[in-house]
Design an enzyme around this catalytic site. Structure first.
Site: not given
Ligand code: LLP
Length: 420
Positions: A246, A280-283, A319, A350-351, A379
């Site tokens: 997050g 748990e970094p994603g973004r 997004r 078409c939205e 994402y």
């Molecule tokens: N760990 C868990 C349990 C999660 O549910 C998530 C994201 C992450 C880690 C990674 O979060 P990050 O570091 O990427 O923020 N589609 C949305 C974001 C949904 C996130 C869902 N869970 C967007 O485009 O903003």
């Protein structure tokens, strides 16, 4: 190779936006549009920044596969020492296909099926992050039948409402489906202590996504550490603390989370508690490293608005329409002395909700021109769909001057594959 020293991804060099050393216009000419491009140098820099900041806590950097699950990207992240945070059997399959070892994988999600649990046990994952009593009972049953032991942590819902840009990305308060209410966690661990097939080794929290303040993390962490102390008194042998992901980035306006300040508050607390930190970094690893390239088809004006109709929309990048997400958009080539004009950048779907930007001032776009939609590495592709019979775009990974096609564009045959 090496760590990127850029302070901004996709800089404009001699008038043209580049990825690594390659102008985006060249990539679009070679691979077509719409197109996702990723800068591996930037990702390396982000992984290094996380490592440096959290070094003291021996972290497992469990990259959140949902942000961008491209196989080559996962391989590169594995080579940089990352594990994976997964949320389905499909993501587990991606992670192990990329060579990520089960011992570096954590599995979250509120709806794990028996088949997914069995798959994860077979892969020897580090831990399940458990989101309900029923799920833990199911894991116990599946592990018992297989004669295996399941390592797990409970995902605690700390009831912390973190400010996120959209209500859909807040997960840490009691009115979301995520986690176990923190008042109930003790009883659950206590129950697990009596089960041979269950090995409680950790505790987990994830409060939301795109969070730019350190405070909610610290608040959640302190709540969880309180529970840890109680659990240890009861003989629960906890070894890891997972603070989820997050970590917010800047989408070109607004601040990013200050990683160093976060680490300075978190690392000592986790080290004092004698726990291994899982992140748990994603973004925050891949978001800024990606751009979505789309070409202007038509410019339609005359009414109260000017619509710039591009060849990519909500089916490729959802997004903006789903979360009201802001992505900076600009011509990838020279802007010259063009004035900014206020337009809606819309896709071909078409939205009415199919847009990439509304009422956005950008240098007046021309038909045929290439636009770069920034900060689309997370994402973006992972949420793309075939809605309206759209072909999912190609993905390209750039490392300095080296370019690799890491996913080919879908074809019409791909669209009907598997149908009777
Ligand atoms: N760990 C868990 C349990 C999660 O549910 C998530 C994201 C992450 C880690 C990674 O979060 P990050 O570091 O990427 O923020 N589609 C949305 C974001 C949904 C996130 C869902 N869970 C967007 O485009 O903003």
């Amino acid at each position: 190779m090496g760590t990127s020293v850029l302070t901004q991804p996709f800089p404009r060099v001699e008038g043209r936006v580049v990825c690594g050393e390659v102008p985006l216009e060249d990539l679009a000419t070679e691979y077509g549009t719409p197109l996702y491009v990723y800068d591996l140098g930037w990702i390396r820099g982000r992984v290094a920044a996380f490592r440096e900041a959290f070094e003291g806590a021996g972290p497992l950097l469990a990259y959140s596969v949902k942000a961008n699950g491209n196989l080559t990207l996962l391989r590169e992240l594995r080579a940089l020492g990352c594990g994976a945070d997964i949320t389905s059997g499909g993501e587990l399959y991606r992670a192990v296909s990329a060579g990520i070892d089960g011992s570096e994988i954590v599995f979250a999600g509120v709806g794990k099926s028996e088949a997914e649990i069995a798959f994860a046990l077979d892969e020897g994952i580090y831990a399940f992050n458990v989101e309900s009593r029923s799920e833990l009972e199911r894991i116990d049953r599946v592990a018992t039948e297989k004669g295996m032991t399941a390592r797990f942590g409970i995902r605690v819902n700390p009831n912390v409402l973190a400010s996120t840009p959209h209500q859909y990305t807040a997960t840490g308060h009691s009115e979301t489906k995520f986690g176990v209410p923190w008042e109930e966690t003790r009883a659950l661990y206590r129950w697990a202590l009596g089960r041979d097939a269950l090995d409680p080794i950790g505790i987990d929290v994830h409060i939301g996504s795109q969070i730019v303040d350190t405070e909610p993390y610290v608040q959640a962490l302190d709540r969880v550490l309180g529970v840890v102390t109680e659990l240890r008194q009861e003989g629960v042998p906890l070894e890891y603390l997972d603070i989820g992901g997050g970590f917010g980035i800047s989408y070109g306006h607004g601040p990013a989370l200050d990683l160093e300040s976060l680490a300075a508050q978190i690392v000592p607390r986790v080290v004092d508690a004698g726990l291994r930190l899982v992140l748990e970094p994603g973004r925050s690893l891949v978001g800024e490293a990606g751009a979505f390239l789309t070409r202007v088809q038509y410019v339609k004006s005359g009414g109260p608005k000017t619509f710039v109709i591009v060849d990519g929309g909500m089916s490729e990048l959802i997004r903006p329409s789903h979360y009201g997400g802001y992505h900076a958009i600009e011509p990838a080539g020279p802007i010259g002395d063009r004035e900014a004009t206020t337009v809606d950048v819309v896709g071909p779907i078409c939205e009415t909700g199919d847009f990439l930007a509304l009422d956005r001032p950008i240098p007046e776009p021309r038909e045929g021109e290439l636009l770069a939609v920034r900060t689309s590495g997370a994402y973006g592709f992972s949420m793309a769909s075939n809605y309206n019979g759209r072909l999912r775009p190609a993905e390209v990974l750039v490392d300095g001057a080296e370019v690799r096609l890491v996913r080919r564009r879908e074809t019409y045959q791909d669209l009907i594959r598997g149908e009777a």
